[in-house]
Design a protein around this motif. Structure first.
Motif, PDB file in Angstrom:
ATOM      1  N   UNK A 194       0.619  -1.442   0.096  1.00 44.23           N
ATOM      2  CA  UNK A 194       0.248  -0.158   0.353  1.00 44.23           C
ATOM      3  C   UNK A 194       0.821   0.665   0.083  1.00 44.23           C
ATOM      4  N   UNK A 195       0.970   1.958  -0.763  1.00 47.16           N
ATOM      5  CA  UNK A 195       1.905   3.316  -0.628  1.00 47.16           C
ATOM      6  C   UNK A 195       0.354   4.717  -1.210  1.00 47.16           C
ATOM      7  N   UNK A 196       1.445   5.750  -1.613  1.00 49.71           N
ATOM      8  CA  UNK A 196       0.143   6.734  -1.073  1.00 49.71           C
ATOM      9  C   UNK A 196       1.482   7.425  -2.266  1.00 49.71           C
ATOM     10  N   UNK A 197       0.570   8.004  -2.992  1.00 53.75           N
ATOM     11  CA  UNK A 197       1.357   9.154  -4.500  1.00 53.75           C
ATOM     12  C   UNK A 197       0.729  10.120  -4.750  1.00 53.75           C
ATOM     13  N   UNK A 198       1.599  11.778  -4.178  1.00 53.22           N
ATOM     14  CA  UNK A 198       0.894  12.556  -4.225  1.00 53.22           C
ATOM     15  C   UNK A 198       1.744  13.697  -5.071  1.00 53.22           C
ATOM     16  N   UNK A 247      -3.087   9.370  -4.256  1.00 52.44           N
ATOM     17  CA  UNK A 247      -3.754   8.382  -4.812  1.00 52.44           C
ATOM     18  C   UNK A 247      -2.994   7.606  -3.575  1.00 52.44           C
ATOM     19  N   UNK A 248      -3.921   6.626  -2.748  1.00 51.75           N
ATOM     20  CA  UNK A 248      -3.747   5.715  -1.701  1.00 51.75           C
ATOM     21  C   UNK A 248      -3.925   4.433  -2.012  1.00 51.75           C
ATOM     22  N   UNK A 249      -3.330   3.037  -2.156  1.00 51.13           N
ATOM     23  CA  UNK A 249      -4.158   1.929  -2.485  1.00 51.13           C
ATOM     24  C   UNK A 249      -2.650   0.568  -2.859  1.00 51.13           C
ATOM     25  N   UNK A 250      -3.097   0.399  -3.891  1.00 52.59           N
ATOM     26  CA  UNK A 250      -1.706  -0.431  -4.142  1.00 52.59           C
ATOM     27  C   UNK A 250      -1.967  -0.590  -5.402  1.00 52.59           C
ATOM     28  N   UNK A 251      -0.532  -0.163  -5.446  1.00 52.97           N
ATOM     29  CA  UNK A 251      -0.634   0.457  -7.725  1.00 52.97           C
ATOM     30  C   UNK A 251       0.669   0.069  -7.991  1.00 52.97           C
ATOM     31  N   UNK A 252       0.932   0.564  -8.670  1.00 54.25           N
ATOM     32  CA  UNK A 252       2.109   0.520 -10.252  1.00 54.25           C
ATOM     33  C   UNK A 252       2.029   1.455 -10.799  1.00 54.25           C
ATOM     34  N   UNK A 253       3.370   2.264 -10.486  1.00 51.22           N
ATOM     35  CA  UNK A 253       3.263   3.306 -11.650  1.00 51.22           C
ATOM     36  C   UNK A 253       4.816   3.904 -12.473  1.00 51.22           C
ATOM     37  N   UNK A 254       4.798   4.154 -13.452  1.00 47.30           N
ATOM     38  CA  UNK A 254       5.818   4.352 -14.281  1.00 47.30           C
ATOM     39  C   UNK A 254       5.523   6.127 -14.067  1.00 47.30           C
ATOM     40  N   UNK A 255       6.531   6.566 -15.206  1.00 51.30           N
ATOM     41  CA  UNK A 255       6.701   7.679 -15.458  1.00 51.30           C
ATOM     42  C   UNK A 255       7.609   8.256 -16.931  1.00 51.30           C
ATOM     43  N   UNK A 256       6.964   8.860 -18.120  1.00 48.54           N
ATOM     44  CA  UNK A 256       6.435   8.146 -19.461  1.00 48.54           C
ATOM     45  C   UNK A 256       5.936   9.786 -20.075  1.00 48.54           C
ATOM     46  N   UNK A 257       6.862  10.620 -20.113  1.00 46.72           N
ATOM     47  CA  UNK A 257       6.576  11.892 -21.636  1.00 46.72           C
ATOM     48  C   UNK A 257       6.345  12.700 -20.316  1.00 46.72           C
ATOM     49  N   UNK A 258       6.294  12.693 -18.996  1.00 48.71           N
ATOM     50  CA  UNK A 258       6.543  13.778 -18.018  1.00 48.71           C
ATOM     51  C   UNK A 258       4.983  14.036 -17.757  1.00 48.71           C
ATOM     52  N   UNK A 259       4.295  12.288 -17.386  1.00 53.75           N
ATOM     53  CA  UNK A 259       3.405  12.346 -17.133  1.00 53.75           C
ATOM     54  C   UNK A 259       3.354  10.972 -16.107  1.00 53.75           C
ATOM     55  N   UNK A 260       2.670  11.007 -14.685  1.00 55.71           N
ATOM     56  CA  UNK A 260       2.954   9.735 -14.600  1.00 55.71           C
ATOM     57  C   UNK A 260       1.306   8.913 -14.614  1.00 55.71           C
ATOM     58  N   UNK A 261       1.891   7.723 -14.736  1.00 52.79           N
ATOM     59  CA  UNK A 261       0.722   6.814 -15.462  1.00 52.79           C
ATOM     60  C   UNK A 261       0.422   5.887 -14.048  1.00 52.79           C
ATOM     61  N   UNK A 320       5.661  12.758  -4.692  1.00 51.42           N
ATOM     62  CA  UNK A 320       6.209  11.852  -4.532  1.00 51.42           C
ATOM     63  C   UNK A 320       5.348  10.182  -4.234  1.00 51.42           C
ATOM     64  N   UNK A 321       5.883   9.227  -3.735  1.00 49.25           N
ATOM     65  CA  UNK A 321       5.766   8.585  -3.334  1.00 49.25           C
ATOM     66  C   UNK A 321       5.955   7.680  -1.894  1.00 49.25           C
ATOM     67  N   UNK A 322       4.938   7.482  -1.342  1.00 54.94           N
ATOM     68  CA  UNK A 322       5.290   6.670   0.345  1.00 54.94           C
ATOM     69  C   UNK A 322       4.725   5.694   0.054  1.00 54.94           C
ATOM     70  N   UNK A 323       5.840   4.558   0.710  1.00 52.55           N
ATOM     71  CA  UNK A 323       5.363   2.998   1.000  1.00 52.55           C
ATOM     72  C   UNK A 323       4.780   3.541   2.586  1.00 52.55           C
ATOM     73  N   UNK A 324       3.243   2.629   2.733  1.00 53.24           N
ATOM     74  CA  UNK A 324       2.775   3.578   4.225  1.00 53.24           C
ATOM     75  C   UNK A 324       3.227   1.861   4.954  1.00 53.24           C
ATOM     76  N   UNK A 325       3.134   0.663   4.199  1.00 55.69           N
ATOM     77  CA  UNK A 325       2.885  -0.526   5.318  1.00 55.69           C
ATOM     78  C   UNK A 325       4.208  -1.036   5.427  1.00 55.69           C
ATOM     79  N   UNK A 326       4.871  -0.801   4.531  1.00 58.71           N
ATOM     80  CA  UNK A 326       6.459  -1.380   4.311  1.00 58.71           C
ATOM     81  C   UNK A 326       5.967  -3.005   3.747  1.00 58.71           C
ATOM     82  N   UNK A 327       7.357  -3.514   2.832  1.00 59.87           N
ATOM     83  CA  UNK A 327       7.361  -4.519   2.654  1.00 59.87           C
ATOM     84  C   UNK A 327       7.948  -5.698   3.166  1.00 59.87           C
TER      85      UNK A 327
END
Length: 129
Positions: free
Chosen positions: A42-46, A59-73, A97-104
């Motif tokens: 579980x992470x938070x993207x702000x 965005x808070x939850x279980x998600x994957x993200x990537x940076x592409x052409x000045x966009x966060x997808x 910023x992406x924050x890991x809320x619970x740890x892995x």
């Protein structure tokens, strides 16, 4: 002689790079990233407006993200086999910023081999009896 020196120097630098590239932190970091990209963290993207210091997107939850052409997808797992995709444009005046809320909980020695049944071509054997 000069070519031998260059070859030995190159081999030594490759060996040094491979030895230093296998630090424990690199293994753990890779495993944590894999867990997060597999929707197990579980992470938070702000995204923040740097001019006003106000949050613009969260965005808070279980998600994957990537940076592409000045966009966060971001791809979010919302249920079993259910996903949503979000895209946020970035400007010169935004910070993110992406924050890991619970740890892995990862094991630096753990690995998996997955065979996806839908990717295996079925074979039928018949006999001439």
């Amino acid at each position: 002689m000069k070519n031998k020196f260059i070859a030995v120097t190159l081999a030594a630098s490759v060996l040094a790079a491979s030895v230093t590239g296998c630090r424990e932190v690199d293994k753990v970091s890779y495993n944590v990233s894999q867990e997060a990209d597999n929707f197990n963290v579980i992470r938070r993207l702000v995204v923040i407006n740097a001019r006003t210091d106000k949050p613009m997107f969260e965005l808070v939850g279980a998600f994957s993200f990537e940076l592409h052409n000045r966009r966060i997808i971001a791809t979010v797992e919302t249920g079993k086999n259910q996903y949503k995709k979000h895209s946020v444009g970035l400007t010169d005046w935004t910070l993110w910023s992406v924050e890991d809320l619970e740890g892995a909980s990862v094991d630096k020695y753990h690995y998996e081999v997955n065979f996806l049944p839908e990717m295996i071509i079925p074979v039928t054997f018949t006999s001439k009896d």
